[in-house]
Design a protein around this motif. Structure first.
Motif, PDB file in Angstrom:
ATOM      1  N   GLY A   1       0.837  -1.188   0.000  1.00  0.00           N
ATOM      2  CA  GLY A   1       0.000   0.000   0.000  1.00  0.00           C
ATOM      3  C   GLY A   1       0.873   1.239   0.000  1.00  0.00           C
ATOM      4  N   THR A   2       0.299   2.362  -0.406  1.00  0.00           N
ATOM      5  CA  THR A   2       1.098   3.590  -0.476  1.00  0.00           C
ATOM      6  C   THR A   2       1.493   4.068   0.910  1.00  0.00           C
ATOM      7  OG1 THR A   2      -0.123   4.198  -2.456  1.00  0.00           O
ATOM      8  CG2 THR A   2       1.119   5.945  -1.371  1.00  0.00           C
ATOM      9  N   ALA A   3       0.542   4.074   1.820  1.00  0.00           N
ATOM     10  CA  ALA A   3       0.788   4.525   3.189  1.00  0.00           C
ATOM     11  C   ALA A   3       0.629   3.356   4.154  1.00  0.00           C
ATOM     12  CB  ALA A   3      -0.185   5.640   3.560  1.00  0.00           C
ATOM     13  N   VAL A   4       1.097   3.546   5.356  1.00  0.00           N
ATOM     14  CA  VAL A   4       0.960   2.512   6.384  1.00  0.00           C
ATOM     15  C   VAL A   4      -0.517   2.387   6.761  1.00  0.00           C
ATOM     16  CG1 VAL A   4       1.664   1.801   8.699  1.00  0.00           C
ATOM     17  CG2 VAL A   4       3.259   3.073   7.251  1.00  0.00           C
ATOM     18  N   ALA A   5      -1.009   1.165   6.786  1.00  0.00           N
ATOM     19  CA  ALA A   5      -2.432   0.937   7.047  1.00  0.00           C
ATOM     20  C   ALA A   5      -2.775   1.190   8.513  1.00  0.00           C
ATOM     21  CB  ALA A   5      -2.808  -0.495   6.673  1.00  0.00           C
ATOM     22  N   THR A   6      -4.005   1.598   8.748  1.00  0.00           N
ATOM     23  CA  THR A   6      -4.484   1.869  10.103  1.00  0.00           C
ATOM     24  C   THR A   6      -4.599   0.559  10.884  1.00  0.00           C
ATOM     25  OG1 THR A   6      -5.747   3.722   9.256  1.00  0.00           O
ATOM     26  CG2 THR A   6      -6.343   2.923  11.439  1.00  0.00           C
ATOM     27  N   PRO A   7      -4.017   0.508  12.080  1.00  0.00           N
ATOM     28  CA  PRO A   7      -4.129  -0.715  12.887  1.00  0.00           C
ATOM     29  C   PRO A   7      -5.550  -0.916  13.398  1.00  0.00           C
ATOM     30  CG  PRO A   7      -3.015   1.011  14.128  1.00  0.00           C
ATOM     31  CD  PRO A   7      -3.228   1.552  12.751  1.00  0.00           C
ATOM     32  N   THR A   8      -5.868  -2.153  13.724  1.00  0.00           N
ATOM     33  CA  THR A   8      -7.171  -2.462  14.301  1.00  0.00           C
ATOM     34  C   THR A   8      -7.017  -2.644  15.808  1.00  0.00           C
ATOM     35  OG1 THR A   8      -6.858  -4.834  13.946  1.00  0.00           O
ATOM     36  CG2 THR A   8      -7.946  -3.591  12.203  1.00  0.00           C
ATOM     37  N   ASP A   9      -8.103  -2.432  16.530  1.00  0.00           N
ATOM     38  CA  ASP A   9      -8.076  -2.512  17.995  1.00  0.00           C
ATOM     39  C   ASP A   9      -9.336  -3.220  18.464  1.00  0.00           C
ATOM     40  OD1 ASP A   9      -7.963  -2.126  20.719  1.00  0.00           O
ATOM     41  OD2 ASP A   9      -8.149   0.055  20.643  1.00  0.00           O
ATOM     42  N   THR A  10      -9.152  -4.238  19.299  1.00  0.00           N
ATOM     43  CA  THR A  10     -10.319  -4.958  19.819  1.00  0.00           C
ATOM     44  C   THR A  10     -11.136  -4.086  20.768  1.00  0.00           C
ATOM     45  OG1 THR A  10      -8.980  -5.786  21.650  1.00  0.00           O
ATOM     46  CG2 THR A  10      -9.153  -7.186  19.689  1.00  0.00           C
ATOM     47  N   GLY A  11     -10.537  -2.993  21.263  1.00  0.00           N
ATOM     48  CA  GLY A  11     -11.230  -2.176  22.245  1.00  0.00           C
ATOM     49  C   GLY A  11     -11.672  -0.826  21.740  1.00  0.00           C
ATOM     50  N   GLY A  12     -11.495  -0.558  20.443  1.00  0.00           N
ATOM     51  CA  GLY A  12     -11.867   0.746  19.903  1.00  0.00           C
ATOM     52  C   GLY A  12     -11.431   0.894  18.456  1.00  0.00           C
ATOM     53  N   THR A  13     -11.395   2.133  18.001  1.00  0.00           N
ATOM     54  CA  THR A  13     -11.054   2.393  16.598  1.00  0.00           C
ATOM     55  C   THR A  13      -9.992   3.475  16.503  1.00  0.00           C
ATOM     56  OG1 THR A  13     -13.308   1.836  15.946  1.00  0.00           O
ATOM     57  CG2 THR A  13     -11.984   3.056  14.350  1.00  0.00           C
ATOM     58  N   PHE A  14      -8.950   3.191  15.759  1.00  0.00           N
ATOM     59  CA  PHE A  14      -7.905   4.188  15.531  1.00  0.00           C
ATOM     60  C   PHE A  14      -8.206   5.008  14.280  1.00  0.00           C
ATOM     61  CE2 PHE A  14      -5.377   1.671  18.467  1.00  0.00           C
ATOM     62  CZ  PHE A  14      -4.686   2.668  19.141  1.00  0.00           C
TER      63      PHE A  14
END
Lengths: 236, 121
Positions: free
Chosen positions: A39-52
Motif C-alpha cells: 500500500g502507499t501509506a501505512v495501514a491503520t491498525p485495528t483494535d479490539t477495544g476501539g477504533t484508531f
C-alpha cells in the motif's frame, strides 16, 4: 487536567495494553519496511477495544529502485474505552510498533496539526519531520516517529537519543536486520509551529520517512493566580 | 542498563505463568523505567504465541500488563535474516515497580532464549 504520560508498550508483534483508563487517549505508531505493493501509506491498525484514526505519515519512502519502501504511521484514538486494547498492526516484512496511553486529552477532535517528510533513495544522516502549522492552543501533546531503512545497514546507526526536547518511547538503532526506529513525545505549553529532526551517524543509501502530529489537551490545565481571586474572596 | 533475566525459557503449550521477579530498587524514584524483552525470531512455532509482561506497583499483589503477539513462523526479512522479536514497556515516573512477571501462551512447546533488561529513561 494537564497532559500526562500513563504507560506504553513496544514491540514487533501485535500489542496489548491492559488497564487503560476510560477517556484517555491511545497513540499507535508503526515503523515498517515492506514491499510497496502492501500500500502507499501505512495501514491503520485495528483494535479490539476501539477504533484508531489517523494515518499521519502519508506515502512511504522508496528505496532500492522502488523495490522496497519504508514508512511511518501515527494513529490516535481519543476517549478510549476502559480495559484491554489489543492492537494489530499492518503485516509487513520488518516492523516496530508503539502503543501509548496519555491522560488529559480532549474527548474528540484531538488532532490539531501535523506534518510529514521523507527521503527516497537518498544518502542522508538526518531527517526532518516537516513543520506543522501553528498549534491552536497552548497545552498539546507532540508525537514524532521515523522509519529508517538502509542498503547494507549497520548494527547501530548512531541515532542521537533523545531528539532534543522529546522523551523517547521506542528506539531501534539496527538497520542491518531491522528497521531504524524512533518514536517519541513531548508536552508543550505554548502555541507555535512544531517540527523535529532525527539525526544519526551511519551514512549509506536508503529511505527515511518521518512524521509529527500535535494533539489537543482537554484545556483544563488552567492555573489562576491566587492574587486574581482575592477580590472575589474578599467580596464573599 | 540492568539485566532482570537472561537465559532460556521452556515454553509449554498453552498458558503458563512464570514466577514473579522482585525488582525493588531497579527504578529510581521519579524516573521512568523502560523494560525490554528481546528474542530470536526463528524459534517461534507455527501459530500465535503470546507473551505478557506484568508489572506490579504494590509488592506483587496486582499487576498491570502489556502483551505482544507473534505469529509464527516468522519469515525472513531484510537481507534474508529473521528479525529479532521484541516486547517493551515504559513505566511512568509517577509509579514505582516492585515486581516483573512473565506469562506465555503458545500453540506448542518450544525453547525461547530471552533476555529481559531495564533502563531508566
Amino acid at each position: 487536567m494537564a497532559i500526562k504520560f500513563v504507560q506504553s508498550t513496544t514491540g514487533t508483534g501485535n500489542l496489548t495494553l491492559n488497564g487503560v483508563a476510560a477517556g484517555n487517549t491511545l497513540i499507535a505508531l508503526d515503523s515498517t519496511y515492506r514491499n510497496p505493493s502492501t500500500g502507499t501509506a501505512v495501514a491503520t491498525p485495528t483494535d479490539t477495544g476501539g477504533t484508531f484514526t489517523g494515518g499521519i505519515g502519508g506515502a512511504c519512502a522508496l528505496l532500492f529502485a522502488s523495490a522496497w519502501d519504508v514508512g511511518i504511521g501515527i494513529f490516535y484514538q481519543a476517549n478510549a474505552a476502559s480495559g484491554t486494547h489489543t492492537v494489530t498492526y499492518e503485516a509487513s516484512t520488518v516492523r516496530q510498533h508503539t502503543l501509548a496511553e496519555f491522560s488529559g486529552m480532549k474527548a474528540s477532535g484531538i488532532l490539531d496539526v501535523s506534518a510529514t517528510a521523507k527521503t527516497d533513495n537518498g544518502t542522508v544522516t538526518s531527517q526532518s519531520t516537516g513543520t506543522t502549522g501553528a498549534t491552536a492552543q497552548a497545552d498539546e501533546l507532540i508525537i514524532i516517529g521515523i522509519g529508517v531503512a538502509h542498503d547494507t545497514g549497520a548494527a547501530n546507526i548512531g541515532f542521537t537519543n533523545p531528539v532534543s526536547g522529546f522523551t523517547t518511547l521506542h528506539i531501534i538503532s539496527d538497520t542491518s536486520s531491522n528497521i531504524g526506529t524512533m518514536h517519541a513525545y513531548k508536552i508543550v505549553s505554548a502555541v507555535g509551529v512544531q517540527s523535529a529532526t532525527f539525526n544519526w551517524t551511519d551514512s549509506e543509501i536508503g529511505g527515511e520517512h518521518a512524521a509529527i502530529a500535535a494533539f489537543r489537551s482537554d484545556g483544563l490545565n488552567v492555573q489562576i493566580p491566587i492574587a486574581s481571586l482575592w477580590p472575589i474572596l474578599v467580596a464573599c | 542498563m540492568a539485566a532482570i533475566f537472561s537465559g532460556s525459557l521452556t515454553v509449554s503449550a498453552g498458558a503458563k505463568t512464570y514466577a514473579a521477579i522482585p525488582v525493588n530498587g531497579i527504578q529510581t524514584t521519579g524516573q521512568s523505567l523502560q523494560v525490554d524483552i528481546v528474542m530470536p525470531g526463528n524459534v517461534f512455532p507455527t501459530g500465535l504465541t503470546t507473551l505478557i509482561l506484568g508489572f506490579s506497583y504494590d509488592g506483587g499483589t496486582t499487576y498491570k500488563e502489556a502483551e505482544g503477539g507473534y505469529l509464527g513462523p516468522i519469515l525472513p526479512g531484510k537481507g534474508g535474516s529473521i528479525q529479532d522479536q521484541a516486547l517493551g514497556f515504559l513505566i511512568a515516573n509517577s509509579t514505582t515497580v516492585t515486581h516483573v512477571r512473565l506469562k506465555t501462551n503458545a500453540p506448542s512447546a518450544f525453547t525461547l532464549p530471552v533476555s529481559v533488561s531495564a533502563v531508566g529513561v
